[in-house]
Design a protein around this motif. Structure first.
Motif, mmCIF file in Angstrom:
data_model
loop_
_atom_site.group_PDB
_atom_site.id
_atom_site.type_symbol
_atom_site.label_atom_id
_atom_site.label_comp_id
_atom_site.label_asym_id
_atom_site.label_seq_id
_atom_site.Cartn_x
_atom_site.Cartn_y
_atom_site.Cartn_z
ATOM 1 N N THR A 1 0.697 -1.122 0.048
ATOM 2 C CA THR A 1 -0.060 -0.053 0.098
ATOM 3 C C THR A 1 1.102 1.385 -0.100
ATOM 4 O OG1 THR A 1 0.031 0.156 2.386
ATOM 5 C CG2 THR A 1 -1.793 -1.272 1.180
ATOM 6 N N ALA A 2 0.257 2.364 -0.115
ATOM 7 C CA ALA A 2 0.971 3.654 -0.304
ATOM 8 C C ALA A 2 1.191 3.916 1.075
ATOM 9 C CB ALA A 2 0.013 4.892 -0.754
ATOM 10 N N GLU A 3 0.700 3.454 2.046
ATOM 11 C CA GLU A 3 1.032 4.039 3.607
ATOM 12 C C GLU A 3 2.524 3.427 3.835
ATOM 13 O OE1 GLU A 3 -0.699 3.255 8.213
ATOM 14 O OE2 GLU A 3 -1.730 2.288 6.529
ATOM 15 N N GLY A 4 3.022 4.268 4.228
ATOM 16 C CA GLY A 4 4.551 4.097 4.784
ATOM 17 C C GLY A 4 5.401 3.811 3.487
ATOM 18 N N ALA A 5 5.020 4.150 2.465
ATOM 19 C CA ALA A 5 5.949 4.108 1.332
ATOM 20 C C ALA A 5 7.087 5.157 1.100
ATOM 21 C CB ALA A 5 5.085 4.020 -0.118
ATOM 22 N N ASP A 6 7.925 4.819 0.529
ATOM 23 C CA ASP A 6 8.708 5.998 0.095
ATOM 24 C C ASP A 6 8.685 6.577 -1.164
ATOM 25 O OD1 ASP A 6 11.988 7.105 0.385
ATOM 26 O OD2 ASP A 6 11.797 6.290 -1.714
ATOM 27 N N HIS A 7 8.269 5.888 -2.224
ATOM 28 C CA HIS A 7 7.863 6.276 -3.424
ATOM 29 C C HIS A 7 6.959 5.386 -4.148
ATOM 30 C CE1 HIS A 7 11.223 4.133 -4.880
ATOM 31 N NE2 HIS A 7 10.778 3.759 -5.907
ATOM 32 N N ARG A 8 6.477 5.670 -5.432
ATOM 33 C CA ARG A 8 5.685 4.552 -6.403
ATOM 34 C C ARG A 8 6.390 4.704 -7.559
ATOM 35 N NH1 ARG A 8 2.333 9.205 -7.672
ATOM 36 N NH2 ARG A 8 1.451 8.914 -9.831
ATOM 37 N N GLU A 9 6.005 3.507 -8.370
ATOM 38 C CA GLU A 9 6.488 3.680 -9.734
ATOM 39 C C GLU A 9 5.277 2.980 -10.510
ATOM 40 O OE1 GLU A 9 9.564 1.219 -10.741
ATOM 41 O OE2 GLU A 9 11.047 2.229 -9.243
ATOM 42 N N ASP A 10 4.805 3.766 -11.583
ATOM 43 C CA ASP A 10 3.387 3.433 -12.408
ATOM 44 C C ASP A 10 3.870 2.638 -13.684
ATOM 45 O OD1 ASP A 10 1.914 4.659 -10.696
ATOM 46 O OD2 ASP A 10 1.775 6.544 -11.879
ATOM 47 N N MET A 11 3.337 1.731 -13.765
ATOM 48 C CA MET A 11 3.724 0.871 -15.329
ATOM 49 C C MET A 11 2.435 1.237 -16.010
ATOM 50 S SD MET A 11 3.996 -3.104 -16.038
ATOM 51 C CE MET A 11 5.651 -3.153 -15.160
ATOM 52 N N SER B 1 8.001 13.061 -3.158
ATOM 53 C CA SER B 1 6.997 14.300 -3.184
ATOM 54 C C SER B 1 6.005 13.936 -3.952
ATOM 55 C CB SER B 1 7.681 15.550 -3.444
ATOM 56 O OG SER B 1 8.385 15.384 -4.581
ATOM 57 N N GLY B 2 6.029 12.976 -4.709
ATOM 58 C CA GLY B 2 5.163 12.770 -6.009
ATOM 59 C C GLY B 2 5.444 13.472 -7.306
ATOM 60 N N LYS B 3 6.445 14.305 -7.324
ATOM 61 C CA LYS B 3 7.276 14.809 -8.601
ATOM 62 C C LYS B 3 7.798 13.598 -9.379
ATOM 63 C CE LYS B 3 6.199 19.070 -7.516
ATOM 64 N NZ LYS B 3 7.225 20.053 -7.300
ATOM 65 N N LEU B 4 7.746 13.741 -10.783
ATOM 66 C CA LEU B 4 8.129 13.006 -11.733
ATOM 67 C C LEU B 4 9.576 12.995 -11.582
ATOM 68 C CD1 LEU B 4 7.388 10.778 -13.992
ATOM 69 C CD2 LEU B 4 7.765 12.694 -15.517
ATOM 70 N N ARG B 5 10.131 11.427 -11.581
ATOM 71 C CA ARG B 5 11.851 11.586 -11.275
ATOM 72 C C ARG B 5 12.424 11.108 -12.475
ATOM 73 N NH1 ARG B 5 15.670 8.026 -9.185
ATOM 74 N NH2 ARG B 5 14.460 6.372 -8.550
ATOM 75 N N ARG B 6 11.628 9.861 -13.119
ATOM 76 C CA ARG B 6 12.448 9.268 -14.216
ATOM 77 C C ARG B 6 11.202 8.331 -15.075
ATOM 78 N NH1 ARG B 6 17.664 7.035 -14.946
ATOM 79 N NH2 ARG B 6 17.944 7.956 -12.825
ATOM 80 N N VAL B 7 11.324 8.452 -16.548
ATOM 81 C CA VAL B 7 10.470 7.870 -17.575
ATOM 82 C C VAL B 7 11.390 6.748 -18.083
ATOM 83 C CG1 VAL B 7 8.942 8.108 -19.327
ATOM 84 C CG2 VAL B 7 9.096 9.971 -17.496
ATOM 85 N N VAL B 8 10.954 5.471 -18.264
ATOM 86 C CA VAL B 8 11.880 4.365 -18.745
ATOM 87 C C VAL B 8 10.909 3.905 -19.693
ATOM 88 C CG1 VAL B 8 13.011 2.380 -18.518
ATOM 89 C CG2 VAL B 8 12.816 3.902 -16.735
#
Length: 248
Positions: free
Chosen positions: A34-44, A60-67
């Motif tokens: 879950t998002a609770e306690g997460a450092d960051h997320r990745e969307d496929m 922070s939720g700002k975009l960091r990398r696009v692969v």
């Protein structure tokens, strides 16, 4: 008379595009539910049934990398892989074709000038060298780079030598290779990105594919590292590690 089945085929293809798949990670880079306690997320994000892009975000939720991927399951990248400063400026870029990276992996200062150019593509000369530049665009010397740079480190301590040793010690001799008396040296390359995560792992040279899985697993076991820095900014750092398989 030509048939007009294309729209129906397109609709059918669109219907099988999977939804966005989101994975959350803790501070050590381990996936959590879950998002609770997460450092960051990745969307496929799927473009079609097999490929698309992975979008990585800052805490922070700002975009960091696009692969970009032509095929997720096979790990085939295709297009421009980019990363961004948290304030939005372009931080790095590398082009990929089906058979791997093309040209140089470039990292940028916030002012848009090139910071580092690392040779990656097989299209480059064998003796292609990496280059580093100051914010003014002028090449800097090896002494300057050493003074202004900090290499990645293991979380428990130890720099380059410890990272290489950790990979080498995590490798296991495949039973199939032992049975067939296969020996030789594998070269594996990988990047420790600007947040300390291991990415872009690839086998550069291998005497037999039978060794590849254990080498890739050994690199993955590094977990999250302390990222490298240059002039106070975190940067991507590349490694090439030799692993020798011999039977005594």
């Amino acid at each position: 008379m030509a048939q007009t089945a294309a729209p129906a085929a397109a609709a059918s293809a669109a219907a099988v595009i999977p939804p966005i798949h989101t994975v959350y990670f803790d501070a050590l880079g381990r996936p959590i539910n879950t998002a609770e306690g997460a450092d960051h997320r990745e969307d496929m994000i799927y473009r079609d049934s097999v490929g698309g892009s992975v979008r990585v975000y800052y805490p922070s939720g700002k975009l960091r990398r696009v692969v970009p991927y032509l095929h997720f399951a096979y790990g085939i990248k295709y297009g421009s892989e980019t990363s961004f400063y948290e304030t939005g400026e372009l931080k790095s870029r590398c082009e990929y074709k089906v058979d791997g990276p093309v040209g140089y992996y470039q990292q940028f200062y916030r002012n848009g000038k090139v910071r580092f150019r690392t040779p990656m593509g097989n299209d480059l000369p064998k003796d292609a060298q990496g280059e580093g530049f100051g914010p003014d665009g002028l090449p800097f010397t090896a002494a300057y780079n050493k003074e202004h740079s900090k290499m990645p480190a293991m979380r428990g301590g130890g720099g380059d030598a410890a990272i290489v040793q950790a990979v080498q010690q995590a490798v296991r001799y495949p039973a199939e290779a032992l049975r067939s008396q296969i020996t030789g040296r594998v070269l594996v390359s990988f990047m420790v990105d600007d947040c300390g995560f291991v990415r872009n792992v690839r086998i550069v040279k291998t005497p037999s594919p039978v060794f590849n899985a254990t080498v890739l697993s050994a690199v993955a076991s590094l977990g999250r590292l302390t990222p490298g820095e240059h002039d106070g900014e975190t940067v991507d750092v590349f490694y090439t590690v030799p692993i020798t398989f011999s039977i005594r």
